[in-house]
Design an enzyme around this catalytic site. Structure first.
Site, PDB file in Angstrom:
ATOM      1  N   GLU A 443       0.924  -1.091  -0.361  1.00 60.51           N
ATOM      2  CA  GLU A 443       0.668   0.143   0.018  1.00 60.51           C
ATOM      3  C   GLU A 443       0.885   1.370  -0.052  1.00 60.51           C
ATOM      4  OE1 GLU A 443      -3.052   0.196  -0.920  1.00 60.51           O
ATOM      5  OE2 GLU A 443      -3.215  -2.291  -0.771  1.00 60.51           O
TER       6      GLU A 443
HETATM    7  C1  LIG Z   1       2.485  -9.817   0.863  1.00 59.11           C
HETATM    8  C2  LIG Z   1       2.141  -8.744  -1.166  1.00 59.11           C
HETATM    9  C3  LIG Z   1       0.349  -8.104  -1.185  1.00 59.11           C
HETATM   10  C4  LIG Z   1       0.590  -7.453  -1.743  1.00 59.11           C
HETATM   11  N1  LIG Z   1      -0.751  -6.821  -2.087  1.00 59.11           N
HETATM   12  C5  LIG Z   1      -1.032  -6.587  -3.650  1.00 59.11           C
HETATM   13  C6  LIG Z   1      -1.976  -6.090  -4.023  1.00 59.11           C
HETATM   14  O1  LIG Z   1      -3.220  -6.703  -3.142  1.00 59.11           O
HETATM   15  N2  LIG Z   1      -2.176  -5.274  -4.657  1.00 59.11           N
HETATM   16  C7  LIG Z   1      -1.495  -4.805  -5.658  1.00 59.11           C
HETATM   17  O2  LIG Z   1      -1.298  -4.217  -6.162  1.00 59.11           O
HETATM   18  N3  LIG Z   1      -0.337  -5.004  -5.038  1.00 59.11           N
HETATM   19  C8  LIG Z   1      -0.009  -5.838  -4.032  1.00 59.11           C
HETATM   20  N4  LIG Z   1       1.492  -6.479  -3.007  1.00 59.11           N
HETATM   21  C9  LIG Z   1       2.392  -4.828  -4.215  1.00 59.11           C
HETATM   22  C10 LIG Z   1       3.123  -3.826  -3.030  1.00 59.11           C
HETATM   23  O3  LIG Z   1       2.175  -2.562  -3.289  1.00 59.11           O
HETATM   24  C11 LIG Z   1       4.099  -3.656  -3.601  1.00 59.11           C
HETATM   25  O4  LIG Z   1       5.340  -4.394  -3.549  1.00 59.11           O
HETATM   26  C12 LIG Z   1       4.901  -1.859  -3.432  1.00 59.11           C
HETATM   27  O5  LIG Z   1       3.723  -1.054  -3.649  1.00 59.11           O
HETATM   28  C13 LIG Z   1       6.431  -1.490  -3.817  1.00 59.11           C
HETATM   29  O6  LIG Z   1       6.660  -2.407  -4.744  1.00 59.11           O
HETATM   30  P1  LIG Z   1       7.619  -2.914  -5.601  1.00 59.11           P
HETATM   31  O7  LIG Z   1       7.791  -4.521  -4.776  1.00 59.11           O
HETATM   32  O8  LIG Z   1       7.965  -3.249  -6.510  1.00 59.11           O
HETATM   33  O9  LIG Z   1       9.153  -2.810  -4.704  1.00 59.11           O
HETATM   34  P2  LIG Z   1       9.967  -0.908  -5.714  1.00 59.11           P
HETATM   35  O10 LIG Z   1       8.945   0.407  -6.146  1.00 59.11           O
HETATM   36  O11 LIG Z   1      11.133  -1.486  -6.840  1.00 59.11           O
HETATM   37  O12 LIG Z   1      10.763  -0.516  -4.331  1.00 59.11           O
HETATM   38  C14 LIG Z   1      12.595  -1.166  -3.728  1.00 59.11           C
HETATM   39  C15 LIG Z   1      12.334   0.005  -2.533  1.00 59.11           C
HETATM   40  O13 LIG Z   1      12.465   1.329  -3.662  1.00 59.11           O
HETATM   41  C16 LIG Z   1      11.895   2.389  -2.747  1.00 59.11           C
HETATM   42  N5  LIG Z   1      11.258   3.224  -4.240  1.00 59.11           N
HETATM   43  C17 LIG Z   1      11.183   3.107  -5.092  1.00 59.11           C
HETATM   44  N6  LIG Z   1      10.538   4.400  -5.793  1.00 59.11           N
HETATM   45  C18 LIG Z   1      11.482   4.855  -5.445  1.00 59.11           C
HETATM   46  C19 LIG Z   1      11.628   6.336  -5.505  1.00 59.11           C
HETATM   47  N7  LIG Z   1      11.465   6.835  -6.318  1.00 59.11           N
HETATM   48  N8  LIG Z   1      11.818   7.338  -4.725  1.00 59.11           N
HETATM   49  C20 LIG Z   1      12.505   7.397  -3.035  1.00 59.11           C
HETATM   50  N9  LIG Z   1      12.596   5.468  -2.842  1.00 59.11           N
HETATM   51  C21 LIG Z   1      11.572   4.772  -3.900  1.00 59.11           C
HETATM   52  C22 LIG Z   1      10.137   1.780  -1.724  1.00 59.11           C
HETATM   53  O14 LIG Z   1       9.956   2.756  -0.991  1.00 59.11           O
HETATM   54  C23 LIG Z   1      11.595   0.296  -1.966  1.00 59.11           C
HETATM   55  O15 LIG Z   1      12.180   0.510  -0.465  1.00 59.11           O
HETATM   56  C24 LIG Z   1       1.440  -6.682  -1.582  1.00 59.11           C
HETATM   57  C25 LIG Z   1       2.714  -6.789  -1.996  1.00 59.11           C
HETATM   58  C26 LIG Z   1       2.929  -7.860  -0.833  1.00 59.11           C
HETATM   59  C27 LIG Z   1       4.414  -7.891  -0.718  1.00 59.11           C
END
Ligand SMILES: Cc1cc2nc3c(=O)[nH]c(=O)nc-3n(C[C@H](O)[C@H](O)[C@H](O)COP(=O)(O)OP(=O)(O)OC[C@H]3O[C@@H](n4cnc5c(N)ncnc54)[C@H](O)[C@@H]3O)c2cc1C
Length: 601
Positions: A443
């Site tokens: 989220e």
């Molecule tokens: C168990 C679980 C349930 C989930 N459920 C859902 C769901 O029901 N529906 C859905 O759509 N998604 C869901 N998600 C997805 C979740 O919302 C994403 O994992 C989350 O938004 C982060 O995206 P990412 O994993 O690609 O990480 P990334 O976006 O790659 O981020 C990795 C790190 O980099 C940092 N970062 C990224 N971009 C920036 C920036 N511009 N500036 C500074 N720091 C940055 C982040 O803060 C983080 O620390 C779920 C995830 C998990 C693990």
């Protein structure tokens, strides 16, 4: 293994009724059929179902992850039974209209009910939370036909819902979504793309699963302004609610997680055989704005879940510390003296008090947000409705992030209080920690919330949101600073607020001129601002506790109220001072992490 209590019910009643005055909401037309007794009865029902049906499955769900046999996803059968008990008790539609089969409960009370399920079994409660959020989006943005087709089935639990945003290349950055929606005529769109991490994305707990999918229309502008929202059911739905053929939504794989294992986490493929139909919901290209309704609700839900997992850990640690004898006090010279209970050691009390301050504080924050949702929708005065909406908007990143950070820290301390036993699977605290570790990630990660708070919420409407927050905090300071019991804490909150405001005065021009520098330390700002807000909410609780104490309550009640005052003192003396260093660092516009170029690591 014994099941520790879900929550301190006296605390719930204190926050919901004594502090946030839920009963007064019954004066509003929407809740006129409710009384204190009916609101309490709803919470009693929730407590009983959560305790008897959800809590006993918490470890079972952790140990028996969802399994895919190539055709369907299997969960322990008891999960379906528990969810049916939840639906049969009317809790899925708790805050919805009577005509929709709901109870028209205030959001505050519905959230209090929900908190008990999160405490009992966060993983199972997710199926319900996602379905409620999904239904709310369809209720608000759907056409009449869409509402009729989906709402009754979602609110009865016959269908369940998801939010399908994330793609492998588009996590934090939803601007990079690639799933496409091609018009087919008659309001239908062919959906094609891959989604990842979709919670509750596949299971056999309901007859159908309704996905809310973010996708791009062919003429979509790049970025977030070109994202639209689609209703995409697993099985197509006829107007009379009967199920049609499979809608080409396919499970590409299950994801195996550290915690929260009872919720299926899925990779979904839409339109592999070009036979996935979606319906546009809301205006074209404004899908993200519509989805934000669900995301904002979900963010309060995440904060609440984090607070509840912290709360369970705290109560387990408290039980354990009261029960286990170990060692003697530093002034004891006699090894034959009986061992003292852990709770008698100062350092164990420190760990318990920190947990109490975090989890009861986090709970107060989430319930306060729920009360703002009520004011936003049902306050009789339009100006008050707008104020509530503005304050909720400012506070949402803190509501999502503060409990996710500090109630996880509480889980860490709960393990520490258990010593070696806390590190074993014989005790529940390690699972609470693993489950809670998700909350700073989904989220919107901690870092993304930090940038939202500093880069958007603090600036919006020329700082009107922050000004309103400062005004509310000042009102509490005004109401408490002359009370000898509260003076010291009121003064600490006043100083922290002044620090926050002077820091913002330094950051504001930089945010406008050079957002890369201005936002570089946003996470520090989120933590400092979060602690300042929590100190204010602790002062609010102390205000109510001090007033109740002056009435001379019976011994148990007096002990509860003294506990509130002591936790407020702890927060102001031990926790709040860390913000002084954080605000000072922020004012120097320090660039140490920013200047650490990639090749130097
Ligand atoms: C168990 C679980 C349930 C989930 N459920 C859902 C769901 O029901 N529906 C859905 O759509 N998604 C869901 N998600 C997805 C979740 O919302 C994403 O994992 C989350 O938004 C982060 O995206 P990412 O994993 O690609 O990480 P990334 O976006 O790659 O981020 C990795 C790190 O980099 C940092 N970062 C990224 N971009 C920036 C920036 N511009 N500036 C500074 N720091 C940055 C982040 O803060 C983080 O620390 C779920 C995830 C998990 C693990």
């Amino acid at each position: 293994m014994s099941i520790s209590p879900l929550i301190n019910r006296r605390d719930l009643d204190f926050l919901v009724f004594d502090w946030l005055q839920a009963e007064r909401l019954c004066e509003r037309p929407r809740h006129a059929e409710h009384t204190r007794a009916t609101l309490s009865a709803a919470i009693d029902t929730a407590e009983a179902v959560a305790r008897d049906r959800f809590a006993p499955l918490n470890r079972l769900c952790d140990e028996h992850e969802p399994r895919f046999d190539g055709e369907r996803v299997h969960l322990p059968p008891e999960v379906g039974d528990a969810l049916r008990a939840y639906c049969d008790a009317g809790l899925l539609a708790a805050s919805h209209d009577f005509e929709l089969g709901g109870m028209q409960l205030p959001t505050l009370v519905a959230q209090a009910c929900g908190s008990l399920f999160k405490a009992a079994n966060i993983a199972i409660s997710s199926y319900a939370g996602l379905t409620q959020g999904n239904a709310n989006v369809i209720l608000r943005f759907g056409t009449e036909a869409q509402r009729q087709r989906y709402l009754p089935h979602l609110l009865s639990g016959r269908f369940m819902g998801t939010m399908a945003l994330t793609e492998p290349q588009a996590g934090s950055s939803l601007a990079d979504i690639r799933t496409t929606a091609t018009p087919m005529g008659e309001g239908r769109y062919a959906i094609k793309g891959q989604k990842i991490f979709i919670s509750a994305g596949d299971h056999a707990l309901s007859e159908n699963i309704v996905h809310l999918v973010l996708a791009r229309l062919p003429d979509a502008p790049p970025g977030v302004k070109g994202i639209s929202l689609f209703i995409v059911p697993k099985f197509r739905v006829h107007d009379d609610g009967q199920l049609g053929p499979h809608n080409d939504v396919n499970l590409a794989g299950l994801i195996h997680k550290m915690g929260w294992r009872g919720t299926t986490s899925t990779m979904l493929s839409f339109g592999e055989r070009d036979a996935c139909h979606g319906e546009l919901i809301g205006p074209p290209h404004q899908g993200l704005a519509c989805m934000f309704q669900m995301m904002n609700e979900a963010r309060i839900g995440v904060g609440m879940g984090a607070a509840m997992l912290g709360y369970r850990g705290y109560l387990a640690a408290l039980d354990y510390a009261r029960d286990r004898p170990q060692g003697r006090l530093p002034d004891s010279k006699n090894p034959q003296e009986p061992q003292r209970k852990l709770i008698e050691h100062a350092d164990v009390r420190r760990m318990l008090l920190a947990q109490k301050a975090y989890v009861e504080g986090g709970y107060a924050l989430c319930l306060y947000a729920a009360r703002l949702v009520d004011d936003q929708h049902t306050h009789p005065d339009e100006a008050q409705r707008q104020e509530a909406a503005l304050l909720l908007d400012v506070l949402t990143p803190i509501v999502k992030s503060w409990p996710s950070q500090w109630c996880l820290a509480a889980n860490d301390l709960a393990i520490q209080v258990h010593g070696g036993y806390g590190y074993t699977r014989e005790y529940p605290v390690e699972q609470f920690y693993r489950d809670n570790r998700l909350n700073p990630i989904h989220e919107g990660t901690h870092g993304i919330q930090a940038m939202d708070l500093l880069g958007r919420k603090m600036l919006m409407q020329q700082g009107a949101g922050m000004a309103l927050l400062a005004h509310r905090m000042s009102q509490t300071i005004q109401a408490t600073h002359l009370n000898p019991m509260l003076q010291e804490m009121a003064e600490a909150v006043r100083a922290a607020l002044a620090d926050l405001q002077s820091t913002l005065a330094v950051l504001h021009p930089v945010l406008a001129e050079d957002p890369v520098r201005g936002l570089a330390n946003a996470a520090v700002f989120l933590e400092a601002c979060g602690h300042t807000v929590l100190a204010w909410l602790w002062l609010e609780q102390a205000r109510v506790a001090a007033s109740a104490l002056s009435a001379g309550p019976h011994a148990d009640e007096a002990a509860f109220l003294e506990g509130k005052l002591q936790a407020c003192r702890y927060f102001c003396r031990w926790e709040l001072p860390r913000t002084q260093a954080q605000y000072a660092l922020l004012r120097t516009l320090d660039e140490t992490p920013l200047d650490m170029i990639a090749g130097w690591f």
